[in-house]
Design a protein around this motif. Structure first.
Motif, PDB file in Angstrom:
ATOM      1  N   LEU A  33       0.922  -1.264   0.051  1.00  0.00           N
ATOM      2  CA  LEU A  33      -0.099  -0.028  -0.025  1.00  0.00           C
ATOM      3  C   LEU A  33       0.755   1.120   0.072  1.00  0.00           C
ATOM      4  N   GLU A  34       1.027   1.890  -0.905  1.00  0.00           N
ATOM      5  CA  GLU A  34       1.992   3.023  -1.411  1.00  0.00           C
ATOM      6  C   GLU A  34       1.424   4.197  -0.261  1.00  0.00           C
ATOM      7  N   GLY A  35       2.435   4.731   0.231  1.00  0.00           N
ATOM      8  CA  GLY A  35       2.076   5.925   1.309  1.00  0.00           C
ATOM      9  C   GLY A  35       1.619   5.641   2.488  1.00  0.00           C
ATOM     10  N   ARG A  36       1.686   4.238   2.853  1.00  0.00           N
ATOM     11  CA  ARG A  36       1.248   3.735   4.253  1.00  0.00           C
ATOM     12  C   ARG A  36       2.552   3.243   4.930  1.00  0.00           C
ATOM     13  N   LYS A  37       2.353   3.338   6.225  1.00  0.00           N
ATOM     14  CA  LYS A  37       3.648   2.671   6.986  1.00  0.00           C
ATOM     15  C   LYS A  37       3.118   1.927   8.120  1.00  0.00           C
ATOM     16  N   THR A  38       3.905   0.939   8.609  1.00  0.00           N
ATOM     17  CA  THR A  38       3.453   0.098   9.730  1.00  0.00           C
ATOM     18  C   THR A  38       4.098   0.884  11.186  1.00  0.00           C
ATOM     19  N   ALA A  39       3.511   0.605  12.112  1.00  0.00           N
ATOM     20  CA  ALA A  39       3.951   1.286  13.321  1.00  0.00           C
ATOM     21  C   ALA A  39       5.271   1.478  13.662  1.00  0.00           C
ATOM     22  N   ASP A  40       6.326   0.502  12.946  1.00  0.00           N
ATOM     23  CA  ASP A  40       7.527   0.635  13.248  1.00  0.00           C
ATOM     24  C   ASP A  40       8.323   1.130  12.009  1.00  0.00           C
ATOM     25  N   GLY A  41       7.518   1.859  11.279  1.00  0.00           N
ATOM     26  CA  GLY A  41       8.129   2.761  10.095  1.00  0.00           C
ATOM     27  C   GLY A  41       8.414   2.090   8.812  1.00  0.00           C
ATOM     28  N   GLU A  42       7.950   0.772   8.406  1.00  0.00           N
ATOM     29  CA  GLU A  42       8.247   0.077   7.289  1.00  0.00           C
ATOM     30  C   GLU A  42       7.020   0.120   6.395  1.00  0.00           C
ATOM     31  N   PRO A  43       7.392   0.121   5.007  1.00  0.00           N
ATOM     32  CA  PRO A  43       6.493  -0.086   4.096  1.00  0.00           C
ATOM     33  C   PRO A  43       5.281  -1.033   4.636  1.00  0.00           C
TER      34      PRO A  43
END
Length: 318
Positions: free
Chosen positions: A91-101
């Motif tokens: 998902l482009e533009g979205r990050k996980t809670a630890d900052g990963e794509p």
């Protein structure tokens, strides 16, 4: 983990070919109902665990052909759908809670359009049945702070706590199996749920859990897998405790019997009460002493009292 049903879609020729790989007879698109479902992702969940992206790709292959059931029930009557296609999507533009794509595992599933399934199909279309929970198995549990595999090496970092400004969580990797996805009313985790387990040869080591409990000086957060392991460990200890109680009671009765023989002048009612509260080590010590005392007493009873021995009894002299 995010897990939810998306809208249904029209089955095309390519979809039908994939579906008929799992059927015993050919179906046409009018006989089937198909829908998209997001199974899971690589974000940190409520257990402070996350799948690695590589694990999502492994699960992608493992979930093909897996069944959809209700409330994780293993009854065959609860089988309602089957996955016929899967893929991993970024998902482009979205990050996980630890900052990963942000990546998610998506799937296509089908159901038979019949009278029995009509209520479920209607609820899916109405958005009532939306959340799903998946069940799978992984082999590794990597600490985000030290990189240790918690199944192989002890780690004192507690999930959910911060260490030098970094939040501790566990990265689940090495997918070994995918079991099913389930329609659930109340998901166990954020937005939906993922039930994770570990290979039996890679089970959580109780030594690590106990060490973590001992080192903890405040609140403690444990994962579901750790809670399950602790529960199993307690059940095992309970069973062993029952066997231990049976053994100890047998030892108590044996010591009381030995005492009655070795020291007949002992008040046995008093000694029985004392024996019941002795530790196993104390009982073994008394058993050893009474056994030795009884042997000595038996020898003394066989000896003739000192004095003149008649000549007619010379053959019985000791």
């Amino acid at each position: 983990m995010t897990g939810y049903i998306e809208k249904s879609f029209e089955i095309d020729k390519g979809d039908l070919e994939k579906i008929n790989n799992y059927t015993r007879s050919d179906f046409d698109e009018t006989m089937l109902y198909a829908f998209n479902v997001v199974l899971c992702n690589n974000d940190i969940d409520r257990d402070n665990e996350k799948f690695s992206v590589d694990t999502l790709y492994q699960l992608c292959e493992l979930f093909k052909g897996k069944t959809g059931i209700s409330d994780h029930s293993m009854k065959s009557s609860c089988q309602k759908a089957r996955i016929f296609d899967t893929w991993v999507e970024k998902l482009e533009g979205r990050k996980t809670a630890d900052g990963e794509p942000f990546y998610q595992l998506r799937a296509k599933a089908y159901m038979v359009r019949n009278e029995e399934n009509l209520p479920l199909i209607t609820e899916i279309e109405a958005g009532i049945k939306k959340e799903v929970s998946v069940s799978c198995s992984v082999s590794k549990s990597i600490c985000s702070i030290c990189g240790n595999d918690k199944k192989l090496k002890s780690c004192s970092h507690i999930n959910g706590r911060e260490y030098d400004g970094k939040k501790a969580f566990t990265v689940l990797s090495g997918a070994t199996d995918a079991y099913e996805f389930s329609f659930v009313a109340v998901p166990a985790q954020r937005e939906a749920g993922v039930t994770k387990s570990f290979d039996t040869k890679m089970e959580v080591q109780m030594e690590d859990i106990i060490k973590t409990l001992k080192d903890c000086s405040g609140e403690l957060v444990i994962s579901k897998s750790q809670a399950k392991e602790i529960s199993s460990y307690i059940e095992k200890l309970d069973e062993e405790a029952k066997l231990g109680k049976q053994y100890k009671q047998g030892l108590v009765e044996e010591v009381i019997s030995l005492c009655a023989t070795a020291i007949p002048e002992m008040d046995m009612d008093v000694f029985s009460g004392v024996a019941q509260v002795m530790t196993t080590n104390e009982l073994h010590s008394f058993k050893k002493a009474f056994t030795k005392a009884r042997a000595a007493r038996n020898v003394s009873l066989q000896l003739k009292p000192a004095g003149e021995i008649p000549a007619s009894n010379n053959q019985f002299r000791i």
